[in-house]
Design a protein around this motif. Structure first.
Motif, PDB file in Angstrom:
ATOM      1  N   TYR A 499      26.303 -11.034 -61.053  1.00 40.46           N
ATOM      2  CA  TYR A 499      27.419 -10.419 -61.771  1.00 40.46           C
ATOM      3  C   TYR A 499      27.961 -11.393 -62.810  1.00 40.46           C
ATOM      4  O   TYR A 499      28.200 -12.568 -62.510  1.00 40.46           O
ATOM      5  N   THR A 500      28.164 -10.921 -64.008  1.00 45.67           N
ATOM      6  CA  THR A 500      28.809 -11.686 -65.067  1.00 45.67           C
ATOM      7  C   THR A 500      29.987 -10.874 -65.582  1.00 45.67           C
ATOM      8  O   THR A 500      29.805  -9.751 -66.073  1.00 45.67           O
ATOM      9  N   PRO A 501      31.197 -11.384 -65.481  1.00 44.58           N
ATOM     10  CA  PRO A 501      32.368 -10.648 -65.974  1.00 44.58           C
ATOM     11  C   PRO A 501      32.283 -10.435 -67.478  1.00 44.58           C
ATOM     12  O   PRO A 501      31.595 -11.187 -68.189  1.00 44.58           O
ATOM     13  N   PRO A 502      32.962  -9.430 -68.002  1.00 44.26           N
ATOM     14  CA  PRO A 502      32.987  -9.220 -69.453  1.00 44.26           C
ATOM     15  C   PRO A 502      33.628 -10.404 -70.173  1.00 44.26           C
ATOM     16  O   PRO A 502      34.394 -11.175 -69.572  1.00 44.26           O
ATOM     17  N   ALA A 503      33.330 -10.523 -71.460  1.00 47.48           N
ATOM     18  CA  ALA A 503      33.773 -11.686 -72.231  1.00 47.48           C
ATOM     19  C   ALA A 503      35.288 -11.851 -72.219  1.00 47.48           C
ATOM     20  O   ALA A 503      35.798 -12.975 -72.134  1.00 47.48           O
ATOM     21  N   TRP A 504      36.020 -10.730 -72.295  1.00 43.49           N
ATOM     22  CA  TRP A 504      37.478 -10.851 -72.347  1.00 43.49           C
ATOM     23  C   TRP A 504      38.040 -11.418 -71.041  1.00 43.49           C
ATOM     24  O   TRP A 504      39.050 -12.146 -71.057  1.00 43.49           O
ATOM     25  N   GLU A 505      37.388 -11.118 -69.903  1.00 42.32           N
ATOM     26  CA  GLU A 505      37.846 -11.676 -68.630  1.00 42.32           C
ATOM     27  C   GLU A 505      37.572 -13.176 -68.564  1.00 42.32           C
ATOM     28  O   GLU A 505      38.377 -13.945 -68.021  1.00 42.32           O
ATOM     29  N   LEU A 506      36.437 -13.600 -69.096  1.00 38.76           N
ATOM     30  CA  LEU A 506      36.128 -15.030 -69.107  1.00 38.76           C
ATOM     31  C   LEU A 506      37.100 -15.781 -70.008  1.00 38.76           C
ATOM     32  O   LEU A 506      37.529 -16.902 -69.683  1.00 38.76           O
ATOM     33  N   ASP A 507      37.483 -15.177 -71.125  1.00 41.87           N
ATOM     34  CA  ASP A 507      38.492 -15.799 -71.995  1.00 41.87           C
ATOM     35  C   ASP A 507      39.831 -15.908 -71.265  1.00 41.87           C
ATOM     36  O   ASP A 507      40.518 -16.934 -71.348  1.00 41.87           O
ATOM     37  N   LEU A 508      40.197 -14.843 -70.582  1.00 45.69           N
ATOM     38  CA  LEU A 508      41.427 -14.854 -69.795  1.00 45.69           C
ATOM     39  C   LEU A 508      41.359 -15.932 -68.718  1.00 45.69           C
ATOM     40  O   LEU A 508      42.322 -16.674 -68.484  1.00 45.69           O
ATOM     41  N   SER A 509      40.212 -16.028 -68.051  1.00 45.50           N
ATOM     42  CA  SER A 509      40.021 -17.037 -67.007  1.00 45.50           C
ATOM     43  C   SER A 509      40.196 -18.452 -67.559  1.00 45.50           C
ATOM     44  O   SER A 509      40.854 -19.296 -66.953  1.00 45.50           O
ATOM     45  N   ARG A 510      39.599 -18.699 -68.725  1.00 47.87           N
ATOM     46  CA  ARG A 510      39.727 -20.028 -69.331  1.00 47.87           C
ATOM     47  C   ARG A 510      41.191 -20.370 -69.596  1.00 47.87           C
ATOM     48  O   ARG A 510      41.645 -21.488 -69.308  1.00 47.87           O
ATOM     49  N   ARG A 511      41.958 -19.407 -70.108  1.00 52.97           N
ATOM     50  CA  ARG A 511      43.370 -19.657 -70.394  1.00 52.97           C
ATOM     51  C   ARG A 511      44.147 -19.920 -69.104  1.00 52.97           C
ATOM     52  O   ARG A 511      44.972 -20.841 -69.039  1.00 52.97           O
TER      53      ARG A 511
END
Length: 602
Positions: A499-511
């Motif tokens: 599973y790979t989360p969508p890009a916007w979730e990964l951006d949110l995760s980084r923040r």
């Protein structure tokens, strides 16, 4: 011969070099308790590859078995030889549920911790800041093993520590005497904090920069550790995710009745407390868990309260009801309140916390078509909620009607789809939203340290708990994935291989990881990184908070109306009703007198 002699004389040097090469490849530390070896793993987040040293399954306490069952934890002591920390330890005994991650290995010998150390230069000469995580699960389920701290550690350049602590009856039995005085799970957490304070320096950590954080019951644990003055010097910051001190109905004086239920269901004599205790002490942990499973199978999730065991007011770790301490904090200061207000705090909730309680009504497929009628709301949902909040205490009819009115959409009062949303709002306000805001007001008022509040809104692609599509916002637990950089086993969580989360979730995760680890390093989520949206401090006047979403923003007065309703209006109605009842009882005899036609009363 000369060449051979030279080769033989050179062997010791060669062997030393080989051993040095291997020791450099295998991470090893020397603590006060002895040597510990781990392993190095590679992790990747958003294209960045990191190396992290993992030390797994380190025992911090002796196995709580035999005479140590139902007793405060005892330090494990020194290692007799080098401890090889490359495998997770067992999770604490617990039931398994089809909608939650499966614990593959459980055992009563479960008091272990895991340490994730980034292979990066620390941000301060004193060493890495430490983030100490306490898992949730209603004090009944959960494990540190699910929460891999490698990405959070690497992306944020901090040391992450995750721990196990005793759960359920084995962690919180309180029969109101020294044989079992309760709160062993909280004492486990305290001992693990002491272990970190004494040994984390060997891993490159700064023991004076410890932040404790947790989710759900783990969040409540963080708050309770912040009320325990014996923790002074063990941490300086706390992050509470969807769990606060003022949860209604949780803090009992003891749980003897629950203990009797377990003993009776194991065919033990329950005439005396000693008989109940002896039964539970001698029972296998498998039999104790079986009682829970049998009860849930016969009564469903609604039976959870019968076998649920939570922290009690034991007079030692929890000396007074925390909910009452919050309410009286403005006038009654004490050591616990002073310590709580000395710790910097991030506190927050998710958009639809009440979605957690939908699992009591069915699975995600049946819930998709769930409809709540006005009659069900009036005669089942609200009265049932009051019963959970106030127990056997009579609830005035006036109060029931007031709550029904507050949670009615008067433009669509009988819309079954709107009513199911209001059910989620009701449960969310009672068990998460209002206690959260009440705690942050309590912390920020008369506090000399900073307080921050967040609201996590986005509905993630793979929620922690399966929910129907009509739930609009993030459910309970959905922020944990972003906080840990989605470094989970998808097979365990979602029963899928990859599973790979969508890009916007990964951006949110980084923040989110940046805010969390900034706070761990400096006590300020905005520093040292100032490129993101500035997170304002929370105070009782401005009540500013941070909104996590696809696009972050700032808000004010989070759940202000609900907090006013449940903390001011509801208690005032109860007090007024009780006062009126007292007056009626006091003068009621005159109402029963009879008078003749001339006005003479006898």
């Amino acid at each position: 011969m000369g060449k051979m002699s030279y080769f033989i004389r050179g062997l010791p040097i060669l062997l030393i070099l080989i051993n040095q090469y291997h020791s450099a490849d295998v991470p090893s530390v020397v603590t006060k308790l002895g040597s510990i070896t781990g392993e190095t793993k590679s992790v990747t987040f958003q294209g960045n590859e990191y190396q992290v040293d993992r030390y797994l399954g380190i025992p911090y306490a002796k196995p709580p078995t035999g005479d140590l069952r139902f007793q405060p934890p005892q330090p494990f002591g020194p290692f007799s030889e080098t401890y090889n920390a490359i495998d997770f330890g067992a999770s604490c005994p617990q039931p398994s549920y089809p909608f939650l991650p499966v614990e593959r290995k459980t055992d009563e010998d479960c008091l272990f911790l895991n340490i994730y150390v980034p292979r990066q230069k620390p941000d301060e000469p004193s060493g890495h800041a430490i983030m100490f995580f306490i898992h949730g699960g209603g004090f009944s389920i959960g494990s540190s093993n699910i929460f891999d701290g490698a990405v959070l550690s690497s992306e944020g350049n901090v040391i992450v520590v995750t721990i196990n602590y005793r759960l359920g009856l084995l962690g919180f039995l309180d029969i109101d005497n020294e044989k079992a005085s309760g709160n062993f799970g909280l004492l486990d957490q305290h001992l693990a904090l002491q272990w970190v304070n004494a040994n984390i320096g060997a891993f490159g950590g700064d023991k004076d920069r410890v932040t404790i954080f947790g989710e759900s019951a783990g969040s409540m644990s963080v708050a309770m550790q912040m009320l325990y003055p014996s923790n002074k010097g063990l941490f300086r910051n706390g992050i509470t995710q969807s769990g606060a001190l003022g949860l209604p109905g949780i803090y009992l004086e003891n749980n003897i009745n629950t203990a009797k239920f377990f003993a009776e269901n194991m065919s033990c004599n329950i005439e005396t407390v000693d008989e109940v205790f002896n039964c539970l002490k001698e029972a296998s942990h498998e039999n104790i868990i079986q009682v829970i499973l049998d009860t849930m199978q016969s009564g469903g999730m609604s039976s959870a309260a019968i076998v649920g065991v939570t922290p009690t007011i034991d007079g030692k770790f929890i000396r007074k009801n925390p909910a009452n301490m919050i309410k009286k904090a403005d006038t009654d200061s004490c050591e616990e309140i002073d310590f709580f207000r000395s710790i910097k705090l991030i506190n927050g909730v998710n958009g639809n916390e009440g979605g957690l309680f939908l699992i009591m009504l069915g699975n995600s497929e049946t819930l998709e078509d769930l409809e709540i009628t006005r009659e069900q709301m009036n005669t089942q949902v609200v009265p049932g909620t009051m019963a959970m909040m106030y127990g056997n205490k009579p609830v005035p009819e006036l109060l029931k009607q007031l709550i029904i009115s507050e949670y009615t959409d008067w433009e669509n009062p009988d819309d079954p789809k709107r009513l199911r949303e209001q059910l989620v709002e009701l449960f969310g306000d009672i068990y998460c939203n209002v206690p959260c805001i009440e705690m942050s007001r309590f912390h920020s008022n008369a506090s000399n340290v900073d307080s921050y509040v967040y609201h996590f809104l986005p509905k993630v692609e793979k929620p922690l708990l399966p929910l129907p599509k009509w739930v609009k916002y993030a459910n309970h637990g959905d922020e944990v994935g972003p906080v840990f950089g989605y470094n989970f086993d998808p097979q365990v969580l979602f029963n899928i291989s990859e599973y790979t989360p969508p890009a916007w979730e990964l951006d949110l995760s980084r923040r989110m990881m940046k805010y969390w680890t900034n706070f761990a390093k400096t006590g300020d989520p905005n520093k040292p990184d100032s490129e993101m949206l500035a997170w304002p401090k929370y105070d009782v006047n401005s009540q500013s908070y941070f909104v996590f979403d696809r696009e972050d923003s700032i808000g004010q007065y989070l759940y202000a109306r609900a907090t006013e309703f449940w903390t001011k209006i509801v208690p005032a109605v109860i007090d007024a009703t009780e006062h009126a009842q007292t007056v009626t009882e006091q003068f009621g005899k005159k109402d029963e007198q009879t008078c003749d036609k001339d006005g003479n009363c006898g």
